[in-house]
Design a protein around this motif. Structure first.
Motif, PDB file in Angstrom:
ATOM      1  N   LEU A 122      29.119  -0.616  46.477  1.00 50.46           N
ATOM      2  CA  LEU A 122      29.716  -1.893  46.098  1.00 50.46           C
ATOM      3  C   LEU A 122      29.304  -2.253  44.681  1.00 50.46           C
ATOM      4  N   VAL A 123      30.284  -2.657  43.894  1.00 55.74           N
ATOM      5  CA  VAL A 123      30.036  -3.150  42.540  1.00 55.74           C
ATOM      6  C   VAL A 123      30.626  -4.555  42.452  1.00 55.74           C
ATOM      7  N   LEU A 124      29.847  -5.483  41.911  1.00 51.56           N
ATOM      8  CA  LEU A 124      30.328  -6.830  41.641  1.00 51.56           C
ATOM      9  C   LEU A 124      30.339  -7.022  40.135  1.00 51.56           C
ATOM     10  N   ILE A 125      31.516  -7.253  39.595  1.00 49.34           N
ATOM     11  CA  ILE A 125      31.670  -7.522  38.166  1.00 49.34           C
ATOM     12  C   ILE A 125      31.917  -9.013  38.017  1.00 49.34           C
ATOM     13  N   ASP A 126      30.967  -9.695  37.392  1.00 49.56           N
ATOM     14  CA  ASP A 126      31.075 -11.146  37.238  1.00 49.56           C
ATOM     15  C   ASP A 126      30.319 -11.552  35.979  1.00 49.56           C
ATOM     16  N   GLY A 127      31.032 -11.685  34.896  1.00 55.87           N
ATOM     17  CA  GLY A 127      30.401 -12.063  33.633  1.00 55.87           C
ATOM     18  C   GLY A 127      30.593 -10.992  32.577  1.00 55.87           C
ATOM     19  N   TRP A 128      30.369 -11.374  31.330  1.00 57.09           N
ATOM     20  CA  TRP A 128      30.500 -10.459  30.190  1.00 57.09           C
ATOM     21  C   TRP A 128      31.814  -9.678  30.278  1.00 57.09           C
ATOM     22  N   MET A 129      32.897 -10.413  30.320  1.00 55.58           N
ATOM     23  CA  MET A 129      34.222  -9.837  30.529  1.00 55.58           C
ATOM     24  C   MET A 129      34.557  -8.706  29.559  1.00 55.58           C
ATOM     25  N   HIS A 130      34.074  -8.812  28.317  1.00 55.26           N
ATOM     26  CA  HIS A 130      34.391  -7.783  27.333  1.00 55.26           C
ATOM     27  C   HIS A 130      33.715  -6.447  27.658  1.00 55.26           C
ATOM     28  N   LEU A 131      32.762  -6.433  28.599  1.00 52.31           N
ATOM     29  CA  LEU A 131      32.068  -5.200  28.981  1.00 52.31           C
ATOM     30  C   LEU A 131      32.527  -4.649  30.326  1.00 52.31           C
ATOM     31  N   ALA A 132      33.384  -5.352  31.029  1.00 53.33           N
ATOM     32  CA  ALA A 132      33.746  -4.987  32.399  1.00 53.33           C
ATOM     33  C   ALA A 132      34.266  -3.552  32.502  1.00 53.33           C
ATOM     34  N   LEU A 133      35.204  -3.175  31.651  1.00 56.33           N
ATOM     35  CA  LEU A 133      35.770  -1.828  31.736  1.00 56.33           C
ATOM     36  C   LEU A 133      34.745  -0.772  31.338  1.00 56.33           C
ATOM     37  N   ASP A 134      33.925  -1.048  30.345  1.00 57.00           N
ATOM     38  CA  ASP A 134      32.881  -0.098  29.947  1.00 57.00           C
ATOM     39  C   ASP A 134      31.885   0.125  31.086  1.00 57.00           C
ATOM     40  N   VAL A 135      31.492  -0.945  31.766  1.00 53.74           N
ATOM     41  CA  VAL A 135      30.570  -0.829  32.894  1.00 53.74           C
ATOM     42  C   VAL A 135      31.230  -0.043  34.022  1.00 53.74           C
ATOM     43  N   LEU A 136      32.479  -0.352  34.319  1.00 58.16           N
ATOM     44  CA  LEU A 136      33.179   0.369  35.378  1.00 58.16           C
ATOM     45  C   LEU A 136      33.279   1.862  35.057  1.00 58.16           C
ATOM     46  N   ARG A 137      33.558   2.190  33.827  1.00 55.40           N
ATOM     47  CA  ARG A 137      33.676   3.612  33.455  1.00 55.40           C
ATOM     48  C   ARG A 137      32.352   4.355  33.619  1.00 55.40           C
ATOM     49  N   SER A 142      42.903  -4.997  30.349  1.00 54.84           N
ATOM     50  CA  SER A 142      42.735  -3.538  30.392  1.00 54.84           C
ATOM     51  C   SER A 142      41.896  -3.111  31.592  1.00 54.84           C
ATOM     52  N   TYR A 143      40.941  -3.947  31.975  1.00 53.58           N
ATOM     53  CA  TYR A 143      40.101  -3.672  33.144  1.00 53.58           C
ATOM     54  C   TYR A 143      40.948  -3.694  34.426  1.00 53.58           C
ATOM     55  N   VAL A 144      41.732  -4.756  34.609  1.00 52.42           N
ATOM     56  CA  VAL A 144      42.585  -4.876  35.798  1.00 52.42           C
ATOM     57  C   VAL A 144      43.647  -3.785  35.786  1.00 52.42           C
ATOM     58  N   ASP A 145      44.218  -3.492  34.630  1.00 56.58           N
ATOM     59  CA  ASP A 145      45.204  -2.410  34.525  1.00 56.58           C
ATOM     60  C   ASP A 145      44.604  -1.083  34.984  1.00 56.58           C
ATOM     61  N   PHE A 146      43.360  -0.816  34.600  1.00 49.77           N
ATOM     62  CA  PHE A 146      42.674   0.414  35.018  1.00 49.77           C
ATOM     63  C   PHE A 146      42.579   0.471  36.543  1.00 49.77           C
ATOM     64  N   LEU A 147      42.127  -0.623  37.151  1.00 44.17           N
ATOM     65  CA  LEU A 147      41.957  -0.643  38.609  1.00 44.17           C
ATOM     66  C   LEU A 147      43.288  -0.564  39.346  1.00 44.17           C
ATOM     67  N   GLN A 148      44.331  -1.139  38.776  1.00 46.14           N
ATOM     68  CA  GLN A 148      45.621  -1.166  39.464  1.00 46.14           C
ATOM     69  C   GLN A 148      46.472   0.066  39.202  1.00 46.14           C
ATOM     70  N   ASN A 149      46.032   0.945  38.318  1.00 44.90           N
ATOM     71  CA  ASN A 149      46.767   2.180  38.049  1.00 44.90           C
ATOM     72  C   ASN A 149      46.297   3.242  39.054  1.00 44.90           C
ATOM     73  N   PRO A 150      47.158   3.665  39.984  1.00 44.92           N
ATOM     74  CA  PRO A 150      46.745   4.597  41.031  1.00 44.92           C
ATOM     75  C   PRO A 150      46.159   5.910  40.504  1.00 44.92           C
ATOM     76  N   VAL A 151      46.511   6.299  39.308  1.00 48.17           N
ATOM     77  CA  VAL A 151      45.987   7.540  38.749  1.00 48.17           C
ATOM     78  C   VAL A 151      44.460   7.497  38.595  1.00 48.17           C
ATOM     79  N   ASN A 152      43.894   6.302  38.542  1.00 50.14           N
ATOM     80  CA  ASN A 152      42.451   6.144  38.382  1.00 50.14           C
ATOM     81  C   ASN A 152      41.691   6.159  39.701  1.00 50.14           C
TER      82      ASN A 152
END
Length: 112
Positions: free
Chosen positions: A36-51, A77-87
Motif C-alpha cells: 500500500l502506498v499513500l500519496i498525500d502532499g508534495w504534489m509536484h513529487l507524486a509521480l517521481d515517488v510513484l516511479r 501527469s500523475y493521474v494520467d500515469f495511473l489511469q493509463n492501462p499500459v502502466n
C-alpha cells in the motif's frame, strides 16, 4: 509525528515503514515489496515517488492518492500515469472530499 502515534495506537507498527526526509532520497534504498502506498502532499513529487516505488508494488498492491481534484493541474501527469492501462494499474477517481485516486496494480509495468 502524529502518523507514528496513530499507527502504534492501532497496533500496526510492525507492518508499517515510515521514512522521514526527502522521499526521492530515502526511497532509493528501499527494496521491499510494497502492499500500500499513500500519496498525500508534495504534489509536484507524486509521480517521481510513484516511479521509484512502482517496481516494488506487488500485483494487487494499492496506491491511494488524496486531493487529485483539488490539485488537478499539479497531479495531471500523475493521474494520467495511473489511469493509463499500459502502466499496469486499474485506477478510478473517487468523489471523496478533494478527490481520491484509488489504484490497484494489476501487473508489472514491464509485462505485456
Amino acid at each position: 509525528m502524529q502518523a507514528k502515534k496513530n499507527i502504534a495506537k492501532a497496533g500496526l507498527e510492525t507492518y508499517v515503514d515510515i521514512r522521514e526526509g526527502d522521499a526521492l532520497e530515502t526511497l532509493k534504498t528501499f527494496n521491499q515489496t510494497v502492499d500500500l502506498v499513500l500519496i498525500d502532499g508534495w504534489m509536484h513529487l507524486a509521480l517521481d515517488v510513484l516511479r521509484i516505488l512502482d517496481p516494488l508494488i506487488r500485483p494487487g498492491g494499492i496506491v491511494i492518492s488524496d486531493n487529485v481534484n483539488t490539485f488537478k493541474d499539479s497531479l495531471k501527469s500523475y493521474v494520467d500515469f495511473l489511469q493509463n492501462p499500459v502502466n499496469g494499474y486499474q485506477s478510478s477517481t473517487l468523489n471523496l472530499k478533494g478527490g481520491t485516486e484509488f489504484s490497484v496494480k494489476v501487473r508489472r509495468h514491464d509485462e505485456n
